[in-house]
Design an enzyme around this catalytic site. Structure first.
Site, PDB file in Angstrom:
ATOM      1  N   ASN A 209       0.845  -1.199   0.000  1.00  0.00           N
ATOM      2  CA  ASN A 209       0.000   0.000   0.000  1.00  0.00           C
ATOM      3  C   ASN A 209       0.882   1.250   0.000  1.00  0.00           C
ATOM      4  O   ASN A 209       2.101   1.144   0.035  1.00  0.00           O
ATOM      5  CB  ASN A 209      -0.979  -0.020   1.182  1.00  0.00           C
ATOM      6  CG  ASN A 209      -0.267  -0.001   2.512  1.00  0.00           C
ATOM      7  OD1 ASN A 209       0.412   0.952   2.842  1.00  0.00           O
ATOM      8  ND2 ASN A 209      -0.395  -1.092   3.277  1.00  0.00           N
ATOM      9  N   ASP A 277      -4.485  -5.812   5.030  1.00  0.00           N
ATOM     10  CA  ASP A 277      -5.601  -6.559   5.630  1.00  0.00           C
ATOM     11  C   ASP A 277      -5.560  -8.033   5.237  1.00  0.00           C
ATOM     12  O   ASP A 277      -5.989  -8.878   6.002  1.00  0.00           O
ATOM     13  CB  ASP A 277      -6.931  -5.943   5.189  1.00  0.00           C
ATOM     14  CG  ASP A 277      -7.131  -4.577   5.832  1.00  0.00           C
ATOM     15  OD1 ASP A 277      -6.874  -4.475   7.051  1.00  0.00           O
ATOM     16  OD2 ASP A 277      -7.498  -3.616   5.127  1.00  0.00           O
ATOM     17  N   LYS A 287       8.640 -18.049  -9.022  1.00  0.00           N
ATOM     18  CA  LYS A 287       7.930 -16.989  -9.735  1.00  0.00           C
ATOM     19  C   LYS A 287       6.824 -17.600 -10.601  1.00  0.00           C
ATOM     20  O   LYS A 287       7.076 -18.562 -11.344  1.00  0.00           O
ATOM     21  CB  LYS A 287       8.920 -16.221 -10.615  1.00  0.00           C
ATOM     22  CG  LYS A 287       8.274 -15.044 -11.296  1.00  0.00           C
ATOM     23  CD  LYS A 287       9.268 -14.264 -12.129  1.00  0.00           C
ATOM     24  CE  LYS A 287       8.529 -13.223 -12.931  1.00  0.00           C
ATOM     25  NZ  LYS A 287       9.362 -12.628 -13.954  1.00  0.00           N
ATOM     26  N   PRO A 304      -3.460 -11.056  10.735  1.00  0.00           N
ATOM     27  CA  PRO A 304      -3.751 -10.732  12.134  1.00  0.00           C
ATOM     28  C   PRO A 304      -3.856  -9.226  12.306  1.00  0.00           C
ATOM     29  O   PRO A 304      -3.182  -8.467  11.600  1.00  0.00           O
ATOM     30  CB  PRO A 304      -2.516 -11.270  12.884  1.00  0.00           C
ATOM     31  CG  PRO A 304      -1.442 -11.338  11.866  1.00  0.00           C
ATOM     32  CD  PRO A 304      -2.110 -11.611  10.550  1.00  0.00           C
TER      33      PRO A 304
HETATM   34  O1  C5P Z   1      -8.802  -1.527  10.430  1.00  0.00           O
HETATM   35  P1  C5P Z   1      -7.899  -0.434  10.011  1.00  0.00           P
HETATM   36  O2  C5P Z   1      -6.759  -0.885   9.147  1.00  0.00           O
HETATM   37  O3  C5P Z   1      -8.576   0.765   9.458  1.00  0.00           O
HETATM   38  O4  C5P Z   1      -7.270   0.060  11.402  1.00  0.00           O
HETATM   39  C1  C5P Z   1      -6.209   0.935  11.468  1.00  0.00           C
HETATM   40  C2  C5P Z   1      -5.462   0.745  12.755  1.00  0.00           C
HETATM   41  O5  C5P Z   1      -5.297  -0.640  13.047  1.00  0.00           O
HETATM   42  C3  C5P Z   1      -4.062   1.293  12.679  1.00  0.00           C
HETATM   43  O6  C5P Z   1      -3.673   1.691  13.982  1.00  0.00           O
HETATM   44  C4  C5P Z   1      -3.247   0.090  12.209  1.00  0.00           C
HETATM   45  O7  C5P Z   1      -1.895   0.201  12.582  1.00  0.00           O
HETATM   46  C5  C5P Z   1      -3.937  -1.020  12.946  1.00  0.00           C
HETATM   47  N1  C5P Z   1      -3.910  -2.311  12.254  1.00  0.00           N
HETATM   48  C6  C5P Z   1      -3.119  -3.341  12.751  1.00  0.00           C
HETATM   49  N2  C5P Z   1      -3.122  -4.561  12.139  1.00  0.00           N
HETATM   50  C7  C5P Z   1      -3.916  -4.799  11.059  1.00  0.00           C
HETATM   51  C8  C5P Z   1      -4.721  -3.771  10.545  1.00  0.00           C
HETATM   52  C9  C5P Z   1      -4.683  -2.550  11.158  1.00  0.00           C
HETATM   53  O8  C5P Z   1      -2.391  -3.109  13.727  1.00  0.00           O
HETATM   54  N3  C5P Z   1      -3.899  -5.989  10.499  1.00  0.00           N
END
Ligand code: C5P
Length: 402
Positions: A209, A277, A287, A304
Site C-alpha cells: 500500500n 488486511d 515466480k 492478524p
Molecule cells: O482496520 P484499520 O486498518 O482501518 O485500522 C487501522 C489501525 O489498526 C491502525 O492503527 C493500524 O496500525 C492497525 N492495524 C493493525 N493490524 C492490522 C490492521 C490494522 O495493527 N492488520
C-alpha cells in the site's frame, strides 16, 4: 539548571552572531559546558577569540585543520554533545542541513550527529519567506530538528518582518525546556509500528500500500526524544531509522506481529503501520509464469490485527494502546467505532482523501479520540503532530504513574 549538559553551538555568518556571545554567557552561567564551531562567514561577525573567552574552550573552525582534527575530530565533536544549537542558522546553513551537504566543519558536524538539534534561524525577511527556505524548514522539521523563532521586528538591513533571531533568553528557555522535557518518559518502553507491510504473491511480487511511514517514524523519534526506550517495528520504507530508536525491520503482517510481541513488555504501543488486511494464502515458492494455465487466482486470507491483538492481551497489555484511523468520510464517527472495535485506548483519526495530500505528504490534520474526549488539532507538520502526541502520551502516563 543545565549543570553538566554539553552543548555544541554552531555560529553561522549573520549579523545576529553577536547575540550568540550573550547566549554562550547565559548557557555557561546555568552550568552548561559550551563548545563552539564558528563558520567561515561567522568569523566575519564575531571573533573566535571572544567566543573562546566566553566558552572557556578552544573554538573549532576548519574541517581541514590538522590541529583541530587531532584535538577532536568532527564526528567526535558532534557525538560529544547532548544538544546541538545552531544560532544564528542562516539561510545557507539551513539549506546545507536540509540537503545533507557537508563541505565545512559546521555542516559536517551537523550531518554526523546523532543528537537532537535546535536551530535559531536569522536572515532577511525575503530570504526567510522565500519558498526555498520554507521548503528547507519543512524538511528540517520532518527530520526532527526543533526551531525557535525567527521573531518579527526591525532588521539590520532596514526591513521589517520575520527574520530576527530569537533573543538569547528565548533560546536559553528552549534549551532548558528540551532538557526538562527529555526526562518525561525516562524508564518507560514505547513500541511503535510504522510503514506498510508487503505480502508476497511469489518471490518477486507482493501486495503493498502507499503508506510512507513518515508519521510513525516521527512518533518513534519524538517518544525517544522524551527519553523513552523506543522500539520501532517498521515495514519496508525509504526512511532512515530515527535517532536513538531500536529499529526492527519486517516485511509482512505476521512478522510485524511477532516482532511486536517479542518487544513486549511496553508501557505504550502506538500502531501507526498500514498493515495489509489480507495476504495470499500459500505464496508460490517460484515466480508464477505468465500464461501458464490462464490467469493465476489469488486466494486471500485475513492478516492478524496487530492493534486489536495488543489491545486485548490478557496479561502484558501496554498501559496505553494508540491506534490510527485513516478515513475518507465521516472521519470522527468512523474512528470512534474503530476505537471501540479494536479495544485500544486512543485513536488518532485523519482524513486521507486524495485532496488532503496526507498520504505520503508532510502535513496532517488529526483528531485524538479517547473513550470520553475528541481533541482536534490544527493542520500541522507530521513532525509536530508526533511531538504533540508524544507530549500527550507522556502527560497521560505520568498521570497514571502518580
Ligand atoms: O482496520 P484499520 O486498518 O482501518 O485500522 C487501522 C489501525 O489498526 C491502525 O492503527 C493500524 O496500525 C492497525 N492495524 C493493525 N493490524 C492490522 C490492521 C490494522 O495493527 N492488520
Amino acid at each position: 539548571m543545565l549543570t553538566g549538559k554539553r552543548i555544541l553551538l554552531v555560529i553561522g555568518g549573520g549579523i545576529a552572531a553577536y547575540k550568540s556571545l550573550e547566549l554562550i554567557r547565559r548557557l555557561a552561567q546555568r552550568g552548561a559546558k559550551v563548545r563552539a564551531i564558528v563558520t567561515k562567514a561567522g568569523t566575519e561577525f564575531v571573533t573566535p577569540l571572544s567566543v573562546a573567552s566566553l566558552s572557556g574552550d578552544k573554538v573549532y573552525q576548519d574541517l581541514f585543520s590538522l590541529t583541530d582534527e587531532a584535538d577532536m575530530g568532527h564526528i567526535q565533536l558532534s557525538r560529544d554533545a547532548d544538544l546541538l544549537v545552531v544560532a544564528p542558522a542562516t539561510a545557507d546553513l539551513m539549506a546545507k542541513m536540509a540537503s545533507g551537504r557537508a563541505d565545512d566543519l559546521a555542516s559536517t558536524a551537523l550531518l554526523a550527529t546523532d543528537k537532537p538539534v535546535l536551530i535559531a534561524p536569522a536572515m532577511n525577511v525575503r530570504m526567510w519567506l522565500h519558498a526555498a527556505t520554507q521548503r528547507n524548514l519543512a524538511q528540517l522539521k520532518a527530520d526532527g530538528v526543533t526551531t525557535i523563532g525567527p521573531n518579527d521586528g526591525d532588521m539590520a538591513c532596514g526591513e521589517f518582518g520575520p527574520g530576527r533571531m530569537a533573543e538569547p533568553a528565548e533560546i536559553l528557555a528552549s534549551v532548558e525546556a528540551h532538557f526538562s522535557r527529555s526526562q518525561e518518559l525516562k524508564g518507560l518502553h514505547a513500541l511503535v509500528t510504522a510503514g506498510p507491510t508487503h505480502e508476497p504473491i511469489d518471490p518477486v511480487r507482493y501486495i503493498a500500500n502507499r503508506s510512507s511511514g513518515k508519521q510513525g517514524y516521527a512518533i518513534a523519534g519524538a517518544l525517544a526524544d522524551l527519553g523513552a526506550t523506543t522500539t520501532l517495528v517498521s515495514g519496508p520504507t525509504n526512511l532512515a531509522a530515527p535517532r536513538g530508536v531500536k529499529f526492527v525491520k519486517v516485511e509482512t503482517a505476521h512478522q510485524m506481529l511477532a516482532a511486536c510481541e517479542s518487544a513486549l513488555p511496553a508501557d505504550v504501543a502506538v500502531c501507526a503501520a498500514a498493515v495489509a488486511d489480507w495476504r495470499v494464502d500459500h505464496a508460490a515458492n517460484q515466480k508464477i509464469k505468465k500464461g501458464a494455465g490462464g490467469l493465476p487466482a489469488l486466494n486471500l486470507v485475513e492478516n492478524p490485527d496487530i492493534l486489536a491483538t495488543l489491545s486485548s492481551r490478557a496479561s502484558g497489555r501496554p498501559r496505553l494502546v494508540v491506534g490510527f484511523a485513516a478515513e475518507t468520510e465521516k472521519v470522527i464517527e468512523h474512528a470512534k467505532a474503530k476505537r471501540a472495535k479494536k479495544g485500544c485506548d486512543w485513536i488518532v483519526a485523519n482524513d486521507v482523501s486524495p485532496e488532503t495530500g496526507v498520504m505520503g505528504g508532510d502535513d496532517n490534520t488529526v483528531h485524538i479520540i479517547s473513550a470520553s474526549t475528541t481533541d482536534t488539532w490544527p493542520k500541522l507538520a507530521k513532525g509536530e503532530v508526533a511531538h504533540r502526541l508524544a507530549a500527550k502520551i507522556a502527560a497521560h502516563l505520568k498521570g497514571a504513574r502518580a
